[in-house]
Every structure is written in structure tokens, then in C-alpha cells.
Design a protein around this motif. Structure first.
Motif, PDB file in Angstrom:
ATOM      1  N   GLY A 177       0.797  -1.224   0.000  1.00 54.78           N
ATOM      2  CA  GLY A 177       0.000   0.000   0.000  1.00 54.78           C
ATOM      3  C   GLY A 177       0.828   1.272   0.000  1.00 54.78           C
ATOM      4  N   ALA A 178       2.136   1.157   0.295  1.00 55.63           N
ATOM      5  CA  ALA A 178       2.986   2.346   0.386  1.00 55.63           C
ATOM      6  C   ALA A 178       3.078   3.068  -0.948  1.00 55.63           C
ATOM      7  CB  ALA A 178       4.381   1.960   0.868  1.00 55.63           C
ATOM      8  N   LYS A 179       3.155   2.303  -2.024  1.00 64.18           N
ATOM      9  CA  LYS A 179       3.158   2.884  -3.367  1.00 64.18           C
ATOM     10  C   LYS A 179       2.133   2.134  -4.206  1.00 64.18           C
ATOM     11  CE  LYS A 179       6.251   6.193  -3.618  1.00 64.18           C
ATOM     12  NZ  LYS A 179       5.849   7.555  -3.928  1.00 64.18           N
ATOM     13  N   PRO A 180       1.138   2.826  -4.736  1.00 58.66           N
ATOM     14  CA  PRO A 180       0.161   2.166  -5.601  1.00 58.66           C
ATOM     15  C   PRO A 180       0.846   1.584  -6.842  1.00 58.66           C
ATOM     16  CG  PRO A 180      -0.601   4.343  -4.922  1.00 58.66           C
ATOM     17  CD  PRO A 180       0.829   4.240  -4.512  1.00 58.66           C
ATOM     18  N   SER A 181       0.145   0.690  -7.539  1.00 61.24           N
ATOM     19  CA  SER A 181       0.703   0.047  -8.723  1.00 61.24           C
ATOM     20  C   SER A 181       0.908   1.068  -9.845  1.00 61.24           C
ATOM     21  CB  SER A 181      -0.226  -1.061  -9.210  1.00 61.24           C
ATOM     22  OG  SER A 181      -1.437  -0.500  -9.699  1.00 61.24           O
ATOM     23  N   ILE A 182       1.782   0.727 -10.780  1.00 64.12           N
ATOM     24  CA  ILE A 182       2.054   1.612 -11.919  1.00 64.12           C
ATOM     25  C   ILE A 182       0.780   1.839 -12.728  1.00 64.12           C
ATOM     26  CG2 ILE A 182       3.459   1.922 -13.984  1.00 64.12           C
ATOM     27  CD1 ILE A 182       4.974   1.958 -11.260  1.00 64.12           C
ATOM     28  N   ASP A 183      -0.058   0.794 -12.847  1.00 63.20           N
ATOM     29  CA  ASP A 183      -1.314   0.933 -13.599  1.00 63.20           C
ATOM     30  C   ASP A 183      -2.197   2.027 -13.000  1.00 63.20           C
ATOM     31  OD1 ASP A 183      -0.603  -0.996 -15.378  1.00 63.20           O
ATOM     32  OD2 ASP A 183      -1.728  -2.608 -14.420  1.00 63.20           O
ATOM     33  N   LYS A 184      -2.176   2.157 -11.670  1.00 65.21           N
ATOM     34  CA  LYS A 184      -2.994   3.191 -11.021  1.00 65.21           C
ATOM     35  C   LYS A 184      -2.452   4.587 -11.346  1.00 65.21           C
ATOM     36  CE  LYS A 184      -4.940   0.420  -7.287  1.00 65.21           C
ATOM     37  NZ  LYS A 184      -5.088   0.221  -5.828  1.00 65.21           N
ATOM     38  N   TYR A 185      -1.127   4.725 -11.386  1.00 65.19           N
ATOM     39  CA  TYR A 185      -0.545   6.013 -11.783  1.00 65.19           C
ATOM     40  C   TYR A 185      -0.978   6.377 -13.201  1.00 65.19           C
ATOM     41  CZ  TYR A 185       2.615   6.624  -7.795  1.00 65.19           C
ATOM     42  OH  TYR A 185       3.130   6.838  -6.541  1.00 65.19           O
ATOM     43  N   LYS A 186      -0.924   5.382 -14.088  1.00 65.63           N
ATOM     44  CA  LYS A 186      -1.294   5.634 -15.488  1.00 65.63           C
ATOM     45  C   LYS A 186      -2.770   6.010 -15.595  1.00 65.63           C
ATOM     46  CE  LYS A 186       2.342   2.726 -17.451  1.00 65.63           C
ATOM     47  NZ  LYS A 186       2.678   1.450 -18.121  1.00 65.63           N
ATOM     48  N   LYS A 187      -3.595   5.405 -14.744  1.00 62.50           N
ATOM     49  CA  LYS A 187      -5.026   5.729 -14.763  1.00 62.50           C
ATOM     50  C   LYS A 187      -5.256   7.181 -14.347  1.00 62.50           C
ATOM     51  CE  LYS A 187      -9.495   3.865 -13.286  1.00 62.50           C
ATOM     52  NZ  LYS A 187     -10.169   2.778 -12.529  1.00 62.50           N
ATOM     53  N   ILE A 188      -4.538   7.641 -13.328  1.00 68.30           N
ATOM     54  CA  ILE A 188      -4.655   9.041 -12.884  1.00 68.30           C
ATOM     55  C   ILE A 188      -4.206   9.985 -14.001  1.00 68.30           C
ATOM     56  CG2 ILE A 188      -3.831  10.773 -11.237  1.00 68.30           C
ATOM     57  CD1 ILE A 188      -5.714   8.824  -9.956  1.00 68.30           C
ATOM     58  N   ILE A 189      -3.105   9.640 -14.670  1.00 68.21           N
ATOM     59  CA  ILE A 189      -2.612  10.476 -15.771  1.00 68.21           C
ATOM     60  C   ILE A 189      -3.662  10.566 -16.872  1.00 68.21           C
ATOM     61  CG2 ILE A 189      -0.888  10.632 -17.620  1.00 68.21           C
ATOM     62  CD1 ILE A 189       1.122   9.351 -15.642  1.00 68.21           C
TER      63      ILE A 189
END
Length: 673
Positions: A352-364
Motif C-alpha cells: 500500500g505504500a506505493k500504488p501500482s504503476i497501472d494506477k498512476y497511469k489511470k490518474i494520468i
């Protein structure tokens, strides 16, 4: 500038009542007066605060102290005001009017010291006011929060660095912490810059008696504490890994007539203040808490600290146990470790400390389509608020998104020509967290001096052993489980009913109760089998347990009518269960409450915002007049976020119900009430 130590110590005695400075305090204060930047690393209880409190009384201006916890600010303000030094804090527990009045007085130069949360650096009113203040010094308390390698990294601390970097080279800046590994130390110095120097003290706590207790189950932890807690000297803190555990242990101690209470970040501000005051006044044998309690507690005589859940790293552990024995007298430090189960929770913290890369891409992708505020992004992404905040901070730092102020509202937009997402730092941090976890596991398995391990880990090399830990003294604690204590624990579980905190001033809901937590194996398995594996109606033991729960919790309450929550997926399962409970209680049963539209299962939503949207206006009564003037028992099988119960409570209140009480089989461990 060379200060006269005797002259300054005479002032110290007059203002603070202390006879002299410690050598590291004096060294730090001299550098502060010379306009230098200092990172002060000293153990808890050393007196780091005096290194900015004293200079603040001599400067012509206001010292700004960035502090991460409201409780910490509150204690500092109380102490400083007792010395007749004008001080105040700006924090989220105060109204906007209160905070604005304090800012107005700060602009007028009425305070020597002003405490501010790091998140305030994101507030436009504060930013504009700070630019006009006569600031004499900037202090970054708990400076390890600046570094991603620190144990309590907070993105808002980067905003402090932005401010500090605008200050002139000869402007005094003091960063303080009790826990900085050499790596964290170098990272803090790199960020604050401008020739900052470190003053690192001796981290040895020679009054600590460190112990590890190996167990095979959570029950063994509870039984040992039940048998031995009252025998320990003084009072102390029992740390657990989750909010639910704080309630479970506290209720266990209460069952055994041991004076205790539970504390976690979910409590309101007044309750937290009351518990903190109770601890200070020795009203409890112990306070059972997550790591939310501690930093703001300046109690010198905490005699024991016990961890029922292993912390995430040796740094976390040193920080938390550092709250004990600040008066120099012996303090017992116990860590329980169950190698079979305890690591699961710690691995989940790392995940939980760092969300998955897919979640970052979704926010972008979301901010590419339109400019949105935080809540808008949370809804579109269907992610938890804490995760979204972390990702937005990272994307801002990488220059991928911009923050835009629209009036007083903050919105986020994609930055034209933004660089690609750099994931290298995320993977490096994950590996670092995994290494820290292995380091604390190594601590539990040590055969050598435990205090030496902790000090060496934090960069303060010890030449000899402490002579007081279980390895140095060969005094090991072992758990003995007898049939008598097994029976006591079983009896406790039969009376341990989780509270459903749903009361609201705007409706007639009262706090309800669950017969168990979903995580209790026999209850959870039975619910899952019936609800998801076509296992038929809920078994008789769940009905009996729910009836027992009602009689224990609502025995003196009168109910006119029993309704059940219309299910999304499970057919007549809840209806049949509610009917049997109503018959057992001899309360009239009705199927009048229905859904006006199809809703999705609440479990698919990660945020309470979407859960509320999912069921808003989704319920109605076939015969609304039957509710007017009635006391309603509202039955469901599982309670998670509470959004459904609250929505129905609002609707039934509108229809004239005078009391609505929820009763469920189980409450989930992760429910966000």
C-alpha cells in the motif's frame, strides 16, 4: 558571533527554569544564532525543542515550526505558554475563523513561536500571509518525514523544502529528528542544502529492558497480556497493527477489569484529547493504540511499551519505544512476534505504500481528459483518497501534472509536454521497504545485544552491549497457555460485540452493533459459504449469536418494527435471517423496505464517496405511513463502510421514524465508517 554561555544560561534559568544547556543543545543554539542550517539528531527526551524555543525568545520576529501532529503542537503550545512566551498553532481541528484570527495576530507580530502543519503549505491564505510575516527562524520538526527513506514520509514536507530554499543563506533553519539512518540523514541534508551540518547525539537508551516474545497465535498474545499486564510497574502503551485490534485488546482488558482504553486515528479530536489527558494523569493501566498515539505525548514516566504487532522497520520500532522511560528510570519494552501470521499485515503495508504503476497511469489518463479537483479524481478513478493523494504528489514532483487554484479550490491538470512516468524510484523504494522488513525480522531473531543492533542501525555505533536486554541477561519471556485462560478468552469472544458508529445529528440513527467481526474464522466462513457459495440460509449458530448480541446491547430498548436491508445479490438470504431474528425477539417483521433502482455491490467501490453515490435515493417503503412514530430495528448481514445503513437511516427519519438501530451479523475489519 560568539555567545557567552554563562550569560545565556542565566537567561535560560529566568525564562525556562533550567540551570544549563546540554553540550549538544549549546552547540546547536550557537549555530542557530549564527544563521546556520542544522540537522539535529538526538534521542527522544533529549530536549531538541529547547534548541528553537530558547533562540525564539531572543529573536526579533516569529519562529515558524512545521510539526506533523496536532497533539504534538498542542503539548508544545501548552508548555511554551506556561513560560509566558506568546505562541499559537494553526491546525485543522480549529475553524477557519480561528485560524484566520491567529494568522492576523501573527502578521501583527504577536507571537514568538507559531506551529503549523506541513499541509498548510498547500493553503493559499497561509502562503500569502507567510510571505508578509517577520519570520526569524524556520524549524522542521520530525524531519525524517522529508525523506522517502524515512519511516513516516509525508509528501507535504516537500512543500516546506520549497519555502526553505527561498530563504537567504544566512537565515537560521533547524531540522530535528530522533530517528534518521545515515541514508535518511544524507537525504535530509541534500534537500535542505546550503551547507547544512549534522549534530548527531548518542541514541543509547540505557534504561530500556528489551524483550522479544515468540508466539504461535493472536490468542497467545492476549492470554499473556491478560495474565501479566497488571503485574507490570506503572502504566504504558500497548501498540497494535490495526484500528480493529485496538478495540479488541482494550475490550479484552476491560473484560478482565484492567483499566484501559483504545486510541486510533478514527477518533474525533475531543476523544483523543480526553484519552491523552487520561494517560498523562495515570487514569489507565494502558492505552491500546495504533502508532497514532505517541509523538505528541510528553509523559516522562511511561514504564512499559508493548507491541502486539511487529513494526515495519527498526526505525519505526525505535521511534515508538522511544516514548518510554524519558525520566531515565527502567522501562520494559516487549515485542510479540508470530512468524506465521504477523508478516501478512506488514507485506500489505508495503504493497500500500506505493500504488501500482497501472494506477498512476489511470490518474494520468484522467487528468489528460479534464481538469479536476481531488474528489473528482477519486470518483473517476475509484481509488482510496490516501492513494490518490500520494500519486498526485508524485506526479506533481515528476512534472507530469500541475496544480491550479480556482478561487480557493485546488484542481489538477495534465502538463503539456510532460515527461514519461519514471517508475525506477518506485521499485527502488519497494525494495528498500522489503529490506527494512527483513531488518526488523532479523532483530527478532537476534542472539546478540538488541540495543546495540538498534543504535548501530541508526548510525550510532555502540562499543559495548547494553547488559539489559533478554539476550544479554538470558531473561526470556515464554507464554504458558492453560485451560483456564483458554476458557476465559472463549468467554470473552462470546461477549465481544463490535460497535457500529453511525449516530448523526441530522437523523434518528443510533449506534448499532455486530455479533462479530467478519475476520473471526467460524463466523466469516459461514457468511461466505451462504452468501457466495450457495450454502443456503445462515446457520442457527449465527441466529443465536445475533440474538445474544441484541439482548446484551439493546436489552433496555423497545422496538416496534423490524426491517431488513434489501440485498444487491443474495436473494432472500438477509430476508430469511431477519425474519428468524425478529421472531426470536417477538418484534413485528416487515418486507416494506425496497430498492427503487438497481445498485452495484458496495464492495466494488474503493472510496466511500462512490459508495454514497451508489445508494443515494435508492430506497423506499411500500407503506411509508407505517414508520411514523416507530422505533425501528434495521437488520443486515455485513457492515462495511456504513454508507447503506446511513442512507436508509436518513430516509426512515424523513418518513417519521423516531429511532433506528442497526443490528448485523458481522462488521468487516477494513470498514471505513
Amino acid at each position: 558571533m560568539q555567545l557567552d554561555r554563562k550569560l545565556e544560561e542565566a537567561k535560560l534559568l529566568k525564562i525556562f527554569g533550567f540551570n544549563k544547556f546540554l553540550d549538544d543543545q549549546w552547540n546547536t543554539i550557537q549555530k542557530v544564532f549564527n544563521g546556520e542550517r542544522i540537522l539535529l539528531i538526538e534521542k527522544t527526551g533529549f530536549g531538541k525543542s529547547l534548541c528553537y524555543q530558547y533562540p525564539s525568545t531572543q529573536f526579533n520576529g516569529t519562529t515558524i515550526v512545521f510539526s506533523p501532529l496536532i497533539a504534538l503542537m498542542r503539548d508544545q503550545v501548552k508548555f511554551i505558554e506556561s513560560k509566558k512566551i506568546p505562541t499559537a498553532s494553526i491546525n485543522s481541528n480549529q475553524s477557519d475563523d480561528e485560524n484566520n484570527e491567529i494568522i492576523k495576530n501573527a502578521l501583527a507580530g504577536k507571537f514568538k513561536i507559531l506551529f503549523v502543519a506541513p499541509e498548510r503549505q498547500e493553503n493559499q491564505v497561509w502562503i500569502e500571509a507567510a510571505a508578509k510575516m517577520n519570520i526569524s527562524m524556520v524549524v522542521v520538526d520530525e524531519a525524517h518525514c522529508i525523506s522517502v527513506w524515512g519511516h513516516d514520509f509525508r509528501p507535504a514536507y516537500h512543500r516546506i523544502i520549497n519555502l526553505v530554499n527561498l530563504l537567504p543563506k544566512n537565515f537560521p533553519v533547524l531540522a530535528t529528528t530522533a530517528t534518521a539512518t545515515p541514508r535518511v540523514e544524507e537525504d535530509i541534508k541534500r534537500q535542505i542544502g546550503k551547507n547544512i551540518i549534522s549534530i548527531r547525539g548518542n541514541l543509547l537508551r540505557d534504561n530500556f529492558h528489551l524483550r522479544i516474545v515468540n508466539v504461535d497465535s493472536e490468542d497467545e498474545k492476549m492470554i499473556w497480556l491478560g495474565k501479566n499486564l497488571e503485574k507490570l510497574p506503572g502504566n504504558g502503551i500497548v501498540y497494535t497493527g490495526t484500528k480493529v485490534s485496538t478495540e479488541q485488546y482494550s475490550r479484552w482488558f476491560e473484560y478482565l477489569k484492567i483499566k484501559s482504553t483504545n486510541y486510533n486515528s478514527g477518533l474525533d479530536a475531543e476523544s483523543r484529547k480526553e484519552i491523552e489527558a487520561g494517560l498523562m494523569n495515570n487514569d489507565y493501566k494502558c492505552v491500546v493504540s495504533t502508532n497514532a498515539l505517541g509523538m505528541g505525548i510528553d509523559k516522562p514516566d511511561i514504564r512499559f511499551i508493548i507491541h502486539t504487532q511487529m513494526p515495519q522497520s527498526p526505525i519505526h520500532y525505535y521511534q515508538e519505544i522511544g516514548r518510554a522511560g524519558r525520566d531515565g528510570n527502567p522501562a520494559l519494552i516487549i515485542l510479540f512476534f508470530n512468524k506465521n501470521d504477523d508478516l501478512d499485515l506488514l507485506h500489505s503495508f508495503i504493497d500500500g505504500a506505493k500504488p501500482s504503476i497501472d494506477k498512476y497511469k489511470k490518474i494520468i489518463d484522467i487528468v489528460k481528459t479534464q481538469r479536476l479537483g481531488l474528489h473528482g479524481i477519486i470518483k473517476m478513478a475509484n481509488m482510496k483518497q490516501t492513494q490518490v493523494k500520494v500519486m498526485l504528489a508524485d506526479l506533481r514532483d515528476q512534472g507530469i501534472i500541475n496544480e491550479v487554484m480556482v478561487g480557493s479550490r485546488k484542481e489538477y491538470e495534465y502538463k503539456y509536454g510532460a515527461p514519461a512516468l519514471n517508475t525506477t524510484s518506485f521499485e527502488t523504494l519497494r525494495k528498500f521497504k522489503q529490506k527494512e522488513l527483513q531488518d526488523i525480522i532479523d532483530y527478532t531473531e537476534l542472539k546478540t545485544c538488541r540495543m546495540k543492533f538498534l543504535c548501530d542501525y541508526l548510525g550510532d555505533r555502540m562499543d559495548s552491549n547494553c547488559g539489559k536486554c533478554d539476550n544479554d541477561t538470558d531473561k526470556k519471556i515464554k507464554v504458558s497457555v492453560t485451560d483456564e485462560w483458554k476458557k476465559k478468552l472463549e468467554d470473552f469472544y462470546e461477549t465481544f460485540f463490535p460497535i457500529l458508529e453511525v449516530e448523526n445529528k441530522t437523523n434518528k440513527l443510533i449506534n448499532g452493533v455486530a455479533a462479530s467481526y467478519y475476520g473471526v474464522s467460524n463466523v466469516g466462513k459461514a457468511i461466505h459459504r451462504c452468501k457466495y457459495d450457495n450454502g443456503g440460509d445462515y446457520p442457527e449458530f449465527l441466529i443465536k449469536l445475533t440474538l445474544k448480541t441484541f439482548r446484551k446491547f439493546f436489552d433496555n430498548e423497545k422496538f416496534d418494527l423490524c426491517l431488513f436491508v434489501p440485498p444487491t445479490e443474495s436473494g432472500n438470504l438477509v430476508r430469511n435471517f431477519a425474519k428468524k431474528v425478529a421472531d426470536g425477539l417477538k418484534i413485528s417483521f416487515s418486507e416494506s423496505l425496497t430498492k427503487t433502482r438497481t445498485t452495484k455491490p458496495q464492495k466494488v467501490f474503493q472510496t466511500v464517496l462512490l459508495k454514497k453515490d451508489n445508494i443515494a435515493g435508492a430506497f423506499s417503503l411500500r407503506n411509508p405511513s407505517m414508520i411514523a412514530g416507530k422505533n425501528i430495528l434495521l437488520i443486515d448481514d455485513i457492515f462495511d463502510s456504513g454508507a447503506t445503513i446511513k442512507e436508509i437511516g436518513k430516509y426512515l427519519t424523513e418518513k417519521g421514524a423516531i429511532k433506528i438501530a442497526p443490528l448485523v451479523i458481522a462488521r468487516t475489519v477494513g470498514g471505513d465508517i
